[in-house]
Scaffold this active site. Structure first.
Site, PDB file in Angstrom:
ATOM      1  N   SER A 144       1.717   8.699  -4.981  1.00 21.75           N
ATOM      2  CA  SER A 144       1.401   7.311  -4.671  1.00 21.75           C
ATOM      3  C   SER A 144      -0.108   7.220  -4.451  1.00 21.75           C
ATOM      4  CB  SER A 144       2.194   6.853  -3.437  1.00 21.75           C
ATOM      5  OG  SER A 144       1.902   5.508  -3.110  1.00 21.75           O
TER       6      SER A 144
ATOM      7  N   TYR B 184      -2.102  -3.286  -7.726  1.00 21.38           N
ATOM      8  CA  TYR B 184      -1.998  -1.830  -7.605  1.00 21.38           C
ATOM      9  C   TYR B 184      -1.194  -1.418  -6.374  1.00 21.38           C
ATOM     10  CZ  TYR B 184      -3.523   3.052  -7.209  1.00 21.38           C
ATOM     11  OH  TYR B 184      -3.563   4.418  -7.096  1.00 21.38           O
TER      12      TYR B 184
ATOM     13  N   LYS C 263       2.441   0.769  -5.886  1.00 23.51           N
ATOM     14  CA  LYS C 263       2.472   2.038  -5.168  1.00 23.51           C
ATOM     15  C   LYS C 263       3.356   1.965  -3.922  1.00 23.51           C
ATOM     16  CE  LYS C 263      -0.153   4.693  -7.721  1.00 23.51           C
ATOM     17  NZ  LYS C 263       0.365   5.932  -8.339  1.00 23.51           N
TER      18      LYS C 263
END
Length: 332
Positions: free
Chosen positions: A172, A186, A190
């Site tokens: 991650s 983003y 994650k």
């Protein structure tokens, strides 16, 4: 009061024993093991492959670019410890078609045996303000960063459960623990990995299969260099409050934690603090780890408030500078 506190601590430890058998898993032996690394042609993925190869593992590299795969293969083979080791390269986009991913995993297992460790390292990052990012960017990042981890994991998990052995690693990011300016696309992709990993760990733990989620900080990789080209000023200034790590350092820690079966893998003091702060209902592999999280939570939350105040200050300053520049341009 001290007696009461001691009694409460003992009761808490006993409760942990009763709720879950927190027995540390047996370390995975890498010599002769088959390790599959997606996104293994560069950056952290390639360094993880090298680290595993140094410890005697057989490696399958999975990535899209064949030329980069072959180049990485040559680099990895320099670190062999015996003449039996093999590096297999397979070119495929792990985020597009599950049937293709399943087929390439079968090919790898036919050549090198069942997968003992899967490292999901394929990923990408694009930064920008929420309203400036195209909707397709959100779709693309979720596909690459999330589904690109789901598909390979889905392809190996049944065999791992049958064999009662295995490790699944999800790479991650610290942006998967803390939402930051410029990372609306983003960070969300994650963060999704964390939910997947927690649920999957609960399913596979009885089969002696362990999941590790790695949260590396900014790392000196080709992907990071590309990301910096489009980062908003605010994101760049916030990122600069911490140092950039070397991929070799990150890889060593991830491999170490995966071997031990640790759920969390963090780098440095900031990483340790973030992992403790965001542990929530995450699995632990020892009572010591759980107690450390309980004891340090208050202190780390206090420190985190100063960090958040600093980040907010950066955003406000950038906004004021932009407004000032716009005023000057209008009057010019």
């Amino acid at each position: 009061m001290l007696l009461l506190a001691a009694a409460s601590l003992v009761a808490f430890v006993l409760l942990l024993y009763m709720v879950s058998p927190l027995i540390s898993p047996k370390p995975l032996a890498l010599p002769g093991a088959h390790v599959v690394v997606t996104g293994g042609s560069s950056g952290i993925g390639k360094c993880i492959a090298i680290e595993c190869y140094k410890q005697g593992a057989f490696i399958t590299l999975v990535a899209r670019n064949e030329d980069k795969l072959l180049q990485a293969k040559k680099e990895i083979e320099k670190h062999s410890i015996n003449d039996k080791q093999v590096v297999l390269c397979i070119s495929v986009d792990v985020s597009q078609d599950y049937s293709q991913v399943e087929n390439v995993i079968k090919q790898a297992q036919e050549k090198l045996g069942p997968v003992d460790m899967l490292v999901n390292c394929a990923g990408m990052s694009l930064a920008g303000k929420f309203e400036d990012l195209e909707v397709s960017t959100f779709e693309r990042l979720m596909s690459v960063n999330y589904l690109g981890s789901v598909y390979p994991s889905r392809a190996v998990i049944a065999t791992m459960k049958e064999r009662r052995v295995g490790r699944v690693v999800f790479v991650s990011s610290q942006a998967g623990q803390l939402g930051l300016f410029g990372y609306t696309a983003y960070s969300s992709s994650k963060f999704a990995i964390r939910g997947l990993a927690e649920a999957l760990q609960m399913e596979v733990k009885p089969y002696n299969v362990y999941v590790t989620v790695a949260y590396p900080p900014d790392t000196d990789t080709p992907g990071f260099a590309k990301e910096n080209q489009t980062k908003p000023l605010e994101t760049r200034l916030i990122s600069e409050t911490t140092s950039v790590c070397k991929p070799e350092q990150v890889a060593k820690q991830i491999v170490k934690d995966a071997i031990q079966g640790n759920f969390n893998s963090s780098i440095g003091s900031d990483g340790y603090m973030l992992s403790s702060l965001t542990c929530g209902m995450a699995p632990v592999t020892s009572i010591t780890e759980g107690l450390q999280q309980v004891v340090t939570m208050g202190l780390f939350r206090t420190i985190a408030l100063f960090y958040l105040g600093s980040f907010d200050s950066i955003v406000r300053r950038c906004m004021m500078q932009k407004a000032k520049s716009e005023t000057i341009d209008k009057t010019a």
